[in-house]
Scaffold this motif. Structure first.
Motif, PDB file in Angstrom:
ATOM      1  N   UNK A  38      -1.802  -5.994  -2.537  1.00  0.00           N
ATOM      2  CA  UNK A  38      -2.897  -6.545  -2.017  1.00  0.00           C
ATOM      3  C   UNK A  38      -3.033  -7.918  -2.950  1.00  0.00           C
ATOM      4  N   UNK A  39      -3.774  -9.414  -1.453  1.00  0.00           N
ATOM      5  CA  UNK A  39      -4.126 -10.386  -1.944  1.00  0.00           C
ATOM      6  C   UNK A  39      -4.800 -11.067  -2.324  1.00  0.00           C
ATOM      7  N   UNK A  40      -5.316 -11.179  -3.445  1.00  0.00           N
ATOM      8  CA  UNK A  40      -6.329 -11.466  -4.329  1.00  0.00           C
ATOM      9  C   UNK A  40      -6.528 -12.857  -4.196  1.00  0.00           C
ATOM     10  N   UNK A  41      -6.830 -13.246  -4.357  1.00  0.00           N
ATOM     11  CA  UNK A  41      -7.376 -15.507  -4.759  1.00  0.00           C
ATOM     12  C   UNK A  41      -5.873 -15.823  -4.749  1.00  0.00           C
ATOM     13  N   UNK A  42      -5.022 -15.549  -3.916  1.00  0.00           N
ATOM     14  CA  UNK A  42      -4.075 -15.924  -3.745  1.00  0.00           C
ATOM     15  C   UNK A  42      -2.466 -15.684  -4.194  1.00  0.00           C
ATOM     16  N   UNK A  43      -2.875 -14.620  -4.876  1.00  0.00           N
ATOM     17  CA  UNK A  43      -2.348 -13.526  -6.033  1.00  0.00           C
ATOM     18  C   UNK A  43      -2.192 -11.909  -5.564  1.00  0.00           C
ATOM     19  N   UNK A  44      -0.792 -11.754  -5.427  1.00  0.00           N
ATOM     20  CA  UNK A  44      -0.327 -10.081  -4.918  1.00  0.00           C
ATOM     21  C   UNK A  44      -0.610  -9.533  -6.646  1.00  0.00           C
ATOM     22  N   UNK A  45      -1.187  -8.839  -5.896  1.00  0.00           N
ATOM     23  CA  UNK A  45      -1.288  -7.514  -6.953  1.00  0.00           C
ATOM     24  C   UNK A  45      -1.005  -6.368  -6.554  1.00  0.00           C
TER      25      UNK A  45
ATOM     26  N   UNK B 214     -10.642 -12.657   3.942  1.00  0.00           N
ATOM     27  CA  UNK B 214     -11.664 -12.866   2.525  1.00  0.00           C
ATOM     28  C   UNK B 214     -11.229 -14.949   3.035  1.00  0.00           C
ATOM     29  N   UNK B 215     -12.269 -15.129   2.809  1.00  0.00           N
ATOM     30  CA  UNK B 215     -11.531 -16.961   2.972  1.00  0.00           C
ATOM     31  C   UNK B 215     -10.883 -17.292   1.719  1.00  0.00           C
ATOM     32  N   UNK B 216     -11.016 -16.283   0.709  1.00  0.00           N
ATOM     33  CA  UNK B 216     -10.951 -17.424  -0.647  1.00  0.00           C
ATOM     34  C   UNK B 216      -9.431 -16.938  -0.768  1.00  0.00           C
ATOM     35  N   UNK B 217      -8.745 -17.012   0.101  1.00  0.00           N
ATOM     36  CA  UNK B 217      -6.763 -16.844  -0.262  1.00  0.00           C
ATOM     37  C   UNK B 217      -6.897 -15.193  -0.292  1.00  0.00           C
ATOM     38  N   UNK B 218      -7.402 -14.534  -0.016  1.00  0.00           N
ATOM     39  CA  UNK B 218      -7.805 -12.737   0.132  1.00  0.00           C
ATOM     40  C   UNK B 218      -7.133 -11.714   1.002  1.00  0.00           C
ATOM     41  N   UNK B 219      -6.852 -10.855   0.750  1.00  0.00           N
ATOM     42  CA  UNK B 219      -6.481  -9.466   1.764  1.00  0.00           C
ATOM     43  C   UNK B 219      -6.659  -8.227   0.657  1.00  0.00           C
ATOM     44  N   UNK B 220      -7.533  -8.433   0.032  1.00  0.00           N
ATOM     45  CA  UNK B 220      -7.974  -7.180  -0.153  1.00  0.00           C
ATOM     46  C   UNK B 220      -7.748  -5.517   0.713  1.00  0.00           C
TER      47      UNK B 220
END
Length: 194
Positions: free
Chosen positions: A30-37, A75-81
């Motif tokens: 998932x993408x969390x604040x621009x980082x792939x986790x 989400x607007x903060x470069x996140x796609x959980x």
């Protein structure tokens, strides 16, 4: 001395990486604040709770809201959980045109055992910053439902929820955004083996 920094991705860049097959099939990222986790693997109690919850929500909600299970939200903060569950408003296109946005979301639910600290310390402020009004953590370690409401920004600039309520397995709770629907938590928490 050179310091290494993580590459941050926009949501569009992240989608392009997925299209190119950068993340292997079945890889839970998932993408969390621009980082792939990389997401943690689910244990048996988590999987059982997920099954119980989807059964109960499906019965209770019928067609009054859409239930998404481990699917992305944008989400607007470069996140796609990819929360364990997201209850969203029904849409005619069933979100084919885009993943649900904060205005579409009635409730986000995470099921937590080994991920409890992550769900509280990373996901909670992430959802609060996006303005998600209702966030639940099904806490399997302490066998309780944590209900977070009223997101706000602290003076420090970080985000949190103003209200936290704890419900125990022998209690019930209403489901936000769906009037008159009550969830019996006894039907959600896995029974403890003798």
């Amino acid at each position: 001395m050179t310091l290494a920094t993580a590459k941050r991705f926009t949501i569009d860049e992240y989608h392009r990486l997925i299209e190119l097959g950068f993340f292997p099939e079945g890889d839970r990222t998932e993408l969390i604040q621009g980082e792939a986790i990389q997401m943690v693997s689910k244990g048996k109690p988590h999987a059982v709770c997920c099954s119980l919850l989807i059964r109960e929500l499906s019965k209770l909600l019928e067609d009054r809201a859409t239930i998404r299970c481990q699917d992305p939200i944008t989400l607007p903060n470069h996140s796609e959980p990819e929360p364990d569950f997201t209850l969203v408003r029904n849409r005619e296109d069933n979100y084919l045109s885009h993943h649900p946005l904060p205005d579409d979301i009635l409730l986000v639910i995470e099921i937590a055992d080994s991920s409890l600290d992550y769900d509280r310390q990373v996901k909670l402020p992430l959802y609060a910053e996006a303005g998600i009004s209702d966030y639940w953590i099904v806490n399997l370690l302490e066998k309780q439902l944590e209900i977070y409401t009223s997101p706000y920004q602290k003076l420090s600039g970080t985000f949190d929820y103003r209200q936290k309520q704890v419900k125990l397995p022998n209690e019930t709770t209403s489901i936000p955004g769906v009037e008159g629907v009550i969830l019996d938590l006894n039907r959600v928490f896995p029974a403890i083996s003798p």
